[in-house]
Scaffold this motif. Sequence first.
Motif, mmCIF file in Angstrom:
data_model
loop_
_atom_site.group_PDB
_atom_site.id
_atom_site.type_symbol
_atom_site.label_atom_id
_atom_site.label_comp_id
_atom_site.label_asym_id
_atom_site.label_seq_id
_atom_site.Cartn_x
_atom_site.Cartn_y
_atom_site.Cartn_z
ATOM 1 N N PHE A 56 0.890 5.623 0.247
ATOM 2 C CA PHE A 56 0.156 6.679 0.942
ATOM 3 C C PHE A 56 0.454 8.014 0.282
ATOM 4 C CE2 PHE A 56 0.786 3.169 3.751
ATOM 5 C CZ PHE A 56 -0.359 3.092 4.517
ATOM 6 N N ARG A 57 -0.596 8.811 0.060
ATOM 7 C CA ARG A 57 -0.430 10.081 -0.642
ATOM 8 C C ARG A 57 -1.262 11.170 0.032
ATOM 9 N NH1 ARG A 57 -1.482 6.497 -5.478
ATOM 10 N NH2 ARG A 57 0.577 5.896 -6.238
ATOM 11 N N THR A 117 0.836 -1.188 0.000
ATOM 12 C CA THR A 117 0.000 0.000 0.000
ATOM 13 C C THR A 117 0.873 1.240 0.000
ATOM 14 O OG1 THR A 117 -1.756 -1.140 1.189
ATOM 15 C CG2 THR A 117 -1.794 1.255 1.239
ATOM 16 N N THR A 175 0.741 16.591 -5.305
ATOM 17 C CA THR A 175 0.698 15.389 -4.464
ATOM 18 C C THR A 175 1.986 15.237 -3.677
ATOM 19 O OG1 THR A 175 -0.672 14.287 -6.142
ATOM 20 C CG2 THR A 175 0.334 12.883 -4.471
ATOM 21 N N CYS A 192 -3.996 10.815 4.738
ATOM 22 C CA CYS A 192 -3.542 10.263 3.455
ATOM 23 C C CYS A 192 -4.666 9.498 2.767
ATOM 24 C CB CYS A 192 -2.376 9.296 3.676
ATOM 25 S SG CYS A 192 -0.884 10.016 4.370
ATOM 26 N N SER A 193 -4.566 9.431 1.459
ATOM 27 C CA SER A 193 -5.308 8.431 0.704
ATOM 28 C C SER A 193 -4.397 7.223 0.537
ATOM 29 C CB SER A 193 -5.725 8.974 -0.658
ATOM 30 O OG SER A 193 -4.583 9.286 -1.441
ATOM 31 N N ARG A 194 -4.997 6.078 0.337
ATOM 32 C CA ARG A 194 -4.237 4.831 0.215
ATOM 33 C C ARG A 194 -4.540 4.174 -1.116
ATOM 34 N NH1 ARG A 194 -4.846 2.101 6.265
ATOM 35 N NH2 ARG A 194 -4.807 4.060 7.442
ATOM 36 N N ALA A 195 -3.518 3.597 -1.713
ATOM 37 C CA ALA A 195 -3.702 2.904 -2.987
ATOM 38 C C ALA A 195 -2.759 1.702 -3.024
ATOM 39 C CB ALA A 195 -3.413 3.836 -4.160
ATOM 40 N N ASP A 214 -5.910 20.042 -1.964
ATOM 41 C CA ASP A 214 -7.001 20.172 -1.004
ATOM 42 C C ASP A 214 -6.525 21.026 0.164
ATOM 43 O OD1 ASP A 214 -8.954 19.913 0.945
ATOM 44 O OD2 ASP A 214 -9.318 17.794 0.535
ATOM 45 N N ASP A 265 -3.046 14.815 -0.771
ATOM 46 C CA ASP A 265 -3.551 15.649 -1.858
ATOM 47 C C ASP A 265 -3.300 17.112 -1.500
ATOM 48 O OD1 ASP A 265 -4.876 16.973 -3.841
ATOM 49 O OD2 ASP A 265 -6.855 16.109 -3.417
ATOM 50 N N VAL A 307 -6.530 19.352 3.610
ATOM 51 C CA VAL A 307 -5.445 18.403 3.867
ATOM 52 C C VAL A 307 -4.172 19.142 4.258
ATOM 53 C CG1 VAL A 307 -3.915 16.703 2.785
ATOM 54 C CG2 VAL A 307 -6.383 16.576 2.397
#
Length: 358
Positions: A179-180, A177, A326, A342-345, A185, A182, A188
């Motif tokens: 973590f980012r 995974t 980012t 964070c967003s996760r991908a 925003d 943004d 954020v």
Amino acid sequence: MSGARDPGSASEADAIPPPPGVAPRGRMNAVAFEYGARATTDFLDTHRLSVRTPFQTRGWWRAWIREAAEAEGTTPVLIRMARTDRPTLVVGLQLHQDDSTTLLRPLSWPWADYHEVAEVGDGPPTGPEPDIGGLAEAIDRCQREFGARLELSNLIADGPLLRAMSELGATLRPSETVFRLDLTDPEVVRRVSERRDMRRKRRRIGRLGKLRLTCADTSAQLAARLPTFIELHTQQWGDRPDAVAPFDGGVVDRTFAAVAAEPSSTARLHELWLDETLLAGWFGFWHDRTYYAYRAAYDLGHGRDSPGHLLTAAMVSELAAQGTDTFDLTRGAYAYKLELPCSRAPTMTASREQPCRA
């Protein structure tokens, strides 16, 4: 190993048939391999690349091949797939032995946090849609040429390389995974830079002196500052069993120095200072409006004031003001990342067994 060549030689480009399970198309592609450190660095010395992440820049690849490949026991391989109506695609792989198995892994594995294809040419890879079928054929040809198992980890979800592996029927599974943050925003940015504990710690440490953020972003500046960052990182991580590729006074140090010396690598070293005392540093890359945070360290003597968090907060504010979209914290579910908004991908791993021998 089938199709073995002397290191430094490259195959001639020729038309390639589709692999089993991939439907033939009207247009055939030309494929060539650059095999060995000499041939791959010669190619990178003479061709510019457009890339999706900093881990496929010619600066990163060239430095890693020259300084780390031999120590890692690998032979670099570049696959070139060309069509007259599309950009030439380049896949970086490394060939090595794992007991009795010949393996092809992404070039600079496990150092790089992302793996993807590159394109020959300048500018961002925003041209025509890559030929995914042709890319799959070229990868299949390379795998059969070397009789190797493919194990490609940390592939970008929905990226061309993962799509090509899917077309080949590879086994897909989550890798790690990432973590980012943004930075477009404002909420954020505010939550990272102005959260209550950060304000309190800035006030407390600010009583001892003046805080300032610096950024080394030229080869000369990086050469001057990198040894101090390495020393700081070694003090923090040198004896920890969970350290990944810690600085060792040898190949790791030389590889980082070589990457920093390559302008196309887009390396940056941000540092947070208390007067003339270095509190924390982050070695990373700025690429395509994204900052990639690669390796961090802080002064353990100031640990109660969370200098790493203070550095992150200062960087987020400055990078957002400079138009960065980012802040990519890359792979690894460390506790400090989980505290951030964070967003996760996921990244993905694609595996394909060794081809059957006739």
